[in-house]
Design a protein around this motif. Sequence first.
Motif, PDB file in Angstrom:
ATOM      1  N   MET A   1      15.515  33.914  44.453  1.00 16.94           N
ATOM      2  CA  MET A   1      16.461  33.351  43.483  1.00 16.94           C
ATOM      3  C   MET A   1      17.866  33.331  44.074  1.00 16.94           C
ATOM      4  O   MET A   1      18.263  34.261  44.780  1.00 16.94           O
ATOM      5  N   SER A   2      18.586  32.256  43.805  1.00 16.67           N
ATOM      6  CA  SER A   2      19.921  32.127  44.379  1.00 16.67           C
ATOM      7  C   SER A   2      20.880  33.196  43.830  1.00 16.67           C
ATOM      8  O   SER A   2      20.805  33.579  42.672  1.00 16.67           O
ATOM      9  N   ASN A   3      21.759  33.636  44.707  1.00 19.16           N
ATOM     10  CA  ASN A   3      22.762  34.633  44.306  1.00 19.16           C
ATOM     11  C   ASN A   3      24.062  33.984  43.845  1.00 19.16           C
ATOM     12  O   ASN A   3      25.023  34.669  43.539  1.00 19.16           O
ATOM     13  N   ASP A   4      24.088  32.657  43.831  1.00 18.38           N
ATOM     14  CA  ASP A   4      25.351  31.966  43.549  1.00 18.38           C
ATOM     15  C   ASP A   4      25.813  32.122  42.105  1.00 18.38           C
ATOM     16  O   ASP A   4      27.002  32.048  41.821  1.00 18.38           O
ATOM     17  N   PHE A   5      24.865  32.290  41.210  1.00 24.79           N
ATOM     18  CA  PHE A   5      25.229  32.446  39.803  1.00 24.79           C
ATOM     19  C   PHE A   5      25.275  33.938  39.454  1.00 24.79           C
ATOM     20  O   PHE A   5      24.371  34.693  39.775  1.00 24.79           O
ATOM     21  N   VAL A   6      26.359  34.334  38.783  1.00 27.35           N
ATOM     22  CA  VAL A   6      26.489  35.735  38.382  1.00 27.35           C
ATOM     23  C   VAL A   6      25.771  35.888  37.041  1.00 27.35           C
ATOM     24  O   VAL A   6      26.155  35.276  36.045  1.00 27.35           O
ATOM     25  N   GLU A   7      24.730  36.696  37.040  1.00 22.35           N
ATOM     26  CA  GLU A   7      23.935  36.887  35.817  1.00 22.35           C
ATOM     27  C   GLU A   7      24.718  37.691  34.779  1.00 22.35           C
ATOM     28  O   GLU A   7      25.556  38.524  35.138  1.00 22.35           O
ATOM     29  N   ASP A   8      24.389  37.466  33.513  1.00 20.61           N
ATOM     30  CA  ASP A   8      25.091  38.150  32.420  1.00 20.61           C
ATOM     31  C   ASP A   8      25.001  39.675  32.484  1.00 20.61           C
ATOM     32  O   ASP A   8      25.912  40.382  32.068  1.00 20.61           O
ATOM     33  N   ASP A   9      23.882  40.171  32.986  1.00 23.41           N
ATOM     34  CA  ASP A   9      23.703  41.634  32.979  1.00 23.41           C
ATOM     35  C   ASP A   9      24.266  42.306  34.239  1.00 23.41           C
ATOM     36  O   ASP A   9      24.133  43.511  34.407  1.00 23.41           O
ATOM     37  N   GLU A  10      24.896  41.542  35.087  1.00 24.15           N
ATOM     38  CA  GLU A  10      25.428  42.136  36.330  1.00 24.15           C
ATOM     39  C   GLU A  10      26.670  42.987  36.083  1.00 24.15           C
ATOM     40  O   GLU A  10      27.547  42.610  35.297  1.00 24.15           O
ATOM     41  N   VAL A  11      26.718  44.090  36.801  1.00 25.35           N
ATOM     42  CA  VAL A  11      27.891  44.970  36.747  1.00 25.35           C
ATOM     43  C   VAL A  11      28.885  44.506  37.820  1.00 25.35           C
ATOM     44  O   VAL A  11      28.503  44.093  38.910  1.00 25.35           O
ATOM     45  N   LEU A  12      30.165  44.565  37.447  1.00 30.31           N
ATOM     46  CA  LEU A  12      31.243  44.132  38.352  1.00 30.31           C
ATOM     47  C   LEU A  12      32.165  45.308  38.609  1.00 30.31           C
ATOM     48  O   LEU A  12      32.563  45.999  37.666  1.00 30.31           O
ATOM     49  N   TYR A  13      32.501  45.540  39.862  1.00 34.86           N
ATOM     50  CA  TYR A  13      33.413  46.635  40.201  1.00 34.86           C
ATOM     51  C   TYR A  13      34.835  46.098  40.410  1.00 34.86           C
ATOM     52  O   TYR A  13      35.031  45.031  40.984  1.00 34.86           O
ATOM     53  N   ARG A  14      35.790  46.906  39.985  1.00 34.42           N
ATOM     54  CA  ARG A  14      37.200  46.566  40.216  1.00 34.42           C
ATOM     55  C   ARG A  14      37.902  47.794  40.798  1.00 34.42           C
ATOM     56  O   ARG A  14      37.807  48.895  40.252  1.00 34.42           O
ATOM     57  N   CYS A  15      38.617  47.572  41.884  1.00 29.75           N
ATOM     58  CA  CYS A  15      39.347  48.664  42.531  1.00 29.75           C
ATOM     59  C   CYS A  15      40.649  48.952  41.763  1.00 29.75           C
ATOM     60  O   CYS A  15      41.379  48.035  41.394  1.00 29.75           O
ATOM     61  N   VAL A  16      40.911  50.226  41.531  1.00 32.14           N
ATOM     62  CA  VAL A  16      42.178  50.634  40.916  1.00 32.14           C
ATOM     63  C   VAL A  16      42.941  51.411  41.985  1.00 32.14           C
ATOM     64  O   VAL A  16      42.600  52.553  42.307  1.00 32.14           O
ATOM     65  N   PHE A  17      43.925  50.751  42.531  1.00 33.36           N
ATOM     66  CA  PHE A  17      44.578  51.290  43.719  1.00 33.36           C
ATOM     67  C   PHE A  17      45.334  52.589  43.454  1.00 33.36           C
ATOM     68  O   PHE A  17      46.034  52.715  42.440  1.00 33.36           O
ATOM     69  N   TYR A  18      45.207  53.487  44.377  1.00 33.93           N
ATOM     70  CA  TYR A  18      45.894  54.767  44.298  1.00 33.93           C
ATOM     71  C   TYR A  18      47.420  54.550  44.439  1.00 33.93           C
ATOM     72  O   TYR A  18      47.854  53.718  45.232  1.00 33.93           O
ATOM     73  N   GLY A  19      48.180  55.279  43.671  1.00 38.22           N
ATOM     74  CA  GLY A  19      49.642  55.262  43.824  1.00 38.22           C
ATOM     75  C   GLY A  19      50.328  54.052  43.237  1.00 38.22           C
ATOM     76  O   GLY A  19      51.495  53.803  43.504  1.00 38.22           O
ATOM     77  N   LYS A  20      49.609  53.240  42.459  1.00 42.42           N
ATOM     78  CA  LYS A  20      50.229  52.020  41.917  1.00 42.42           C
ATOM     79  C   LYS A  20      50.284  52.012  40.403  1.00 42.42           C
ATOM     80  O   LYS A  20      50.333  50.948  39.786  1.00 42.42           O
ATOM     81  N   ASN A  21      50.230  53.180  39.784  1.00 43.40           N
ATOM     82  CA  ASN A  21      50.280  53.266  38.321  1.00 43.40           C
ATOM     83  C   ASN A  21      49.206  52.426  37.639  1.00 43.40           C
ATOM     84  O   ASN A  21      49.463  51.793  36.621  1.00 43.40           O
ATOM     85  N   GLY A  22      48.039  52.423  38.209  1.00 39.92           N
ATOM     86  CA  GLY A  22      46.942  51.663  37.628  1.00 39.92           C
ATOM     87  C   GLY A  22      46.210  52.446  36.547  1.00 39.92           C
ATOM     88  O   GLY A  22      45.287  51.932  35.928  1.00 39.92           O
TER      89      GLY A  22
END
Lengths: 165, 149
Positions: B1-22
């Motif tokens: 199956m193609s990976n081009d479409f992001v499925e609804d149940d997929e988890v997404l990671y977001r980086c919260v940078f150190y030292g930037k009041n995130g």
Amino acid sequence: MNKPSINRAKKQHYYVKPAPVRRVGNSQLLNIKPYLSESNSQKNRIAGSLISLFPEVENCLPKFNNEIENLDTRIIYKTNKLIKTLRLIAQKNKFWWYEPLGNISIDKEIVLEWWNQKKKLSIYVCSNSIDFIKVWGADMDNEMEDGAIYLDNNLLKSLWEWIAN
Amino acid sequence: MSNDFVEDDEVLYRCVFYGKNGYKIIENSIKVSSQAFTDRNQRPSVDRAKLCNHDPRHTQKDPRDGVVSLVTKDVRLIDSIIQNDQKGNPEFSYKIDVIYRPLEDNHAHAQIEPSPEYRNAKPFRKLLERLAYLANQREWDIEPLIEKL
């Protein structure tokens, strides 16, 4: 009289030395106006030097942030006054208080954020306006509200009362 | 199956940078800031967990950074980012989607994009608030380094 003085350093480099700032009663920095008429590059350097004179802003923004130099001095001034006023309102009325988390947005505004239980308050201080966003749940239609405020004690009191209770 | 479409149940990671009041520590919990999701192009970057072995360390730029996560479906369900006209009346609502945008050095890269493009800053601010709200409903995948005073 209050204009920044230019010092000649070695190797023909110049830098702008900020003028001394006088504190007068509650109106704080009265000589900010001369800074506002400076060119953008001068303004930026002045903002970088001025930040230490605005402790409320300096304390809430991330340390070692180069973006501070790109801030409009009016935003620094307004943010400082806003935090002081909100803290005073909280003290006077014995409301909950927490120091805000401060950031500089991509649009060069100062963003202040507070969390209290399920409530979240964000205030965006821009050069020409101050906007807020309240969030208290997942439903954006019914549990999120945005609007504009200005530095008026009654308005700020009702805003702070909301997050504090 | 193609990976081009992001499925609804997929988890997404977001980086919260150190030292930037995130983030801010409030009564023993770490609250992620809306500004941790900001992006110069108004298209916050995320990494698809599925394409990085569900390892949030993939998303860190520095070992001190934190990593939070979102679920694609929750992002797509954001349907109340409204564009008002000059009189303040609702004109239309933005459709928010997660689009796969692989990079040369990051095969898992995706972006949270609006349709149409944001007209001004206000709708994007609301999106950031909503993303932070969603992230704060979940556990941190990696907590940022907290310096003890």
